[in-house]
Design a protein around this motif. Sequence first.
Motif, short mmCIF file in Angstrom:
data_model
loop_
_atom_site.label_atom_id
_atom_site.label_comp_id
_atom_site.label_asym_id
_atom_site.label_seq_id
_atom_site.Cartn_x
_atom_site.Cartn_y
_atom_site.Cartn_z
N LEU A 139 0.58 -1.19 -0.08
CA LEU A 139 0.02 0.09 0.10
C LEU A 139 0.82 1.02 0.15
O LEU A 139 0.67 2.41 -0.82
CB LEU A 139 -0.93 -0.03 1.17
N SER A 140 2.11 1.28 0.83
CA SER A 140 2.76 2.60 0.80
C SER A 140 3.54 2.58 -0.69
O SER A 140 3.63 3.64 -0.92
CB SER A 140 3.87 2.34 1.90
N LEU A 142 2.27 1.67 -3.52
CA LEU A 142 1.31 1.62 -4.50
C LEU A 142 1.05 3.44 -4.33
O LEU A 142 0.99 4.13 -5.33
CB LEU A 142 0.20 0.87 -4.31
N ALA A 143 0.81 3.94 -3.28
CA ALA A 143 0.20 5.21 -2.99
C ALA A 143 1.59 6.35 -3.39
O ALA A 143 1.28 7.11 -3.98
CB ALA A 143 0.18 5.58 -1.47
N GLU A 144 2.84 5.79 -3.13
CA GLU A 144 3.91 6.76 -3.56
C GLU A 144 4.02 6.59 -4.95
O GLU A 144 4.29 7.83 -5.63
CB GLU A 144 5.13 6.10 -2.85
N ALA A 146 1.60 6.27 -7.40
CA ALA A 146 0.36 6.60 -8.03
C ALA A 146 0.18 8.31 -7.68
O ALA A 146 -0.40 8.93 -8.39
CB ALA A 146 -0.81 5.86 -7.41
N GLY A 147 0.92 8.69 -6.73
CA GLY A 147 0.39 10.12 -5.99
C GLY A 147 1.24 11.22 -6.44
O GLY A 147 1.51 11.30 -7.27
N ALA A 148 1.04 12.11 -5.49
CA ALA A 148 1.37 13.55 -5.87
C ALA A 148 3.03 13.69 -6.23
O ALA A 148 3.46 14.87 -6.86
CB ALA A 148 1.21 14.56 -4.50
N GLU A 149 3.96 12.77 -5.76
CA GLU A 149 5.13 12.54 -6.38
C GLU A 149 5.56 11.51 -7.26
O GLU A 149 6.47 11.59 -7.76
CB GLU A 149 5.99 12.45 -4.94
N VAL A 152 0.64 11.17 -10.53
CA VAL A 152 -0.03 12.39 -10.46
C VAL A 152 0.80 13.55 -10.82
O VAL A 152 0.52 14.72 -11.51
CB VAL A 152 -0.83 12.60 -9.34
N ALA A 153 1.79 13.54 -10.33
CA ALA A 153 3.04 14.65 -10.72
C ALA A 153 3.25 14.52 -11.94
O ALA A 153 3.61 15.71 -12.69
CB ALA A 153 4.14 14.47 -9.58
N GLN A 155 1.55 13.36 -14.68
CA GLN A 155 0.61 14.00 -15.39
C GLN A 155 0.64 15.59 -15.29
O GLN A 155 0.19 16.26 -16.23
CB GLN A 155 -0.83 13.39 -14.91
N THR A 156 0.96 16.31 -14.25
CA THR A 156 0.79 17.53 -14.01
C THR A 156 1.83 18.22 -14.80
O THR A 156 1.60 19.38 -15.72
CB THR A 156 1.02 17.94 -12.45
N ARG A 177 8.00 9.62 -13.72
CA ARG A 177 6.74 9.89 -12.72
C ARG A 177 5.53 9.21 -13.37
O ARG A 177 4.83 8.50 -12.61
CB ARG A 177 6.91 11.12 -12.44
#
Lengths: 292, 292
Positions: A139-140, A142-144, A146-149, A152-153, A155-156, A177
């Motif tokens: 989970l840790s 996966l979140a890392e 997929a997330g803001a770093e 999602v970063a 795509q941004t 990323r």
Amino acid sequence: MKIQDYLKDKKHLIDEYLPSYIKDKAIPSPLKEAMLYSLEAGGKRLRPILTLSVLEAFGQRAEIGMEAACALEMVHTYSLIHDDLPSMDDDDLRRGKPTNHKMFGEATAILAGDALLTMSFQLIAQSSTYTSGHKVELLSLLAEAAGAEGMVAGQTVDMESENMDLTLDELQSIHERKTGRLLEASVLFGAILANASEHDLAQLRAFSRHLGIAFQIQDDILDVMGDSELMGKLAGSDEHNMKSTYPKLLTLDGAKEQLARHLMLSKENLRKADVDPVILEGIADYIVNRNH
Amino acid sequence: MKIQDYLKDKKHLIDEYLPSYIKDKAIPSPLKEAMLYSLEAGGKRLRPILTLSVLEAFGQRAEIGMEAACALEMVHTYSLIHDDLPSMDDDDLRRGKPTNHKMFGEATAILAGDALLTMSFQLIAQSSTYTSGHKVELLSLLAEAAGAEGMVAGQTVDMESENMDLTLDELQSIHERKTGRLLEASVLFGAILANASEHDLAQLRAFSRHLGIAFQIQDDILDVMGDSELMGKLAGSDEHNMKSTYPKLLTLDGAKEQLARHLMLSKENLRKADVDPVILEGIADYIVNRNH
């Protein structure tokens, strides 16, 4: 077994399991239909296959990894639904079918993406086979990834740098990323569930990083080749396509050289891990030689 | 200590911690700004306060629950950002400030929501204080409360039933999923971290369910009273507002009766748990007597 047959077998298995985690749940219409529509729209299933193959490379049964593998595919699917939205890449078609928001409307598409992302964490957290320790590691990671770093970063920054000339480092950092982290997580998921040593984890991480770059270079090359067939010449596609790509930055020959280099490096790192490398090497070759 | 002062203290604490989980991370612009903008836009912080208060009701330090509490507020904030989008409720203002998509554009608002949702799972999974067992319990509960059978389901059904006449059961079922499940998770988060017995968990679950319904009835009553002050009469607001509400289905007096009943039931269940009930009762009373 030929690698094509291996991939087909595994894809079939994943296609079977993936909707089963959604179908029996009390999810209202049209949310459930929208989630299943994109989950069942096909695709190579590369990420979940990597998880299962790494488990087998460690001599474990592939089925152990099914929930973790399907969680990765849910995250990948959610990212495609949101990326296709009118305010993002505004795509009407995905794999030859109408995109999620074209079928179900924007609001439901956004919610279907949200629900798939959330379900991916639920699937791992509520697995009846993984230990709590393994669950937390997955989970840790996966979140890392997929997330803001991570994704999602990516795509941004990808959206922010449209119509801009990027350096090779900047291009690589976006891909790393946007797609690299989740591919890396796919490989590491299998290694974590196989209780891999720190040494093997490091080798497989390096394997997956070079594989991810090779995957992206081949994507860019296929884009250019497709365009050049359509337009009759290569230069036209460069002008036509405002996006920075490996062939644009390195020339087509330069991109092919880098592709071969990263393929070689990925295999080198793989062979230093204490695993049976045959299938994973086959997958790496397949990724590089694919024509779509 | 007066309950208002208690709530103010706790809100202050949460306002301080919440951005700290984002600020030092390598998150690209404008994604980081968009995440922080909505996280720092204020609000009552009811969900995280409930987690901290339940811990204190069990005689534990509130700070133990800070990561879990802030994860809940991140999920709540993500849901507000996505609900406000043009394709959903199309709101320009939230708490008197421009909504996230008005400030940063739709694409970044969608991604900021995605990133906050993902970060909520990361925050719990990577906590340095919780055991793996606790992490898995929290993550599983959070995903269930927020996902396709919980909050996202509630938003889906709420949108589907706009301009429809609902029965009381249907209305309750929407609220239960749209806001009830996350409130319930907020209370249970504190209980899980305090290693509550099965009996106490069941009592606190019942406490939170009645509290959630009371919260929603009071929301509806405040809407009507606000409208009636503006429009001078109650009937007008009913006609004006196409949404099903408790006052519309039960009359204003009937809604107030149900509000008092659910407040009483929530306290009854709370007192059967082996906790100091004073602060939680105070929060329940505050929720019912609030005027905004």
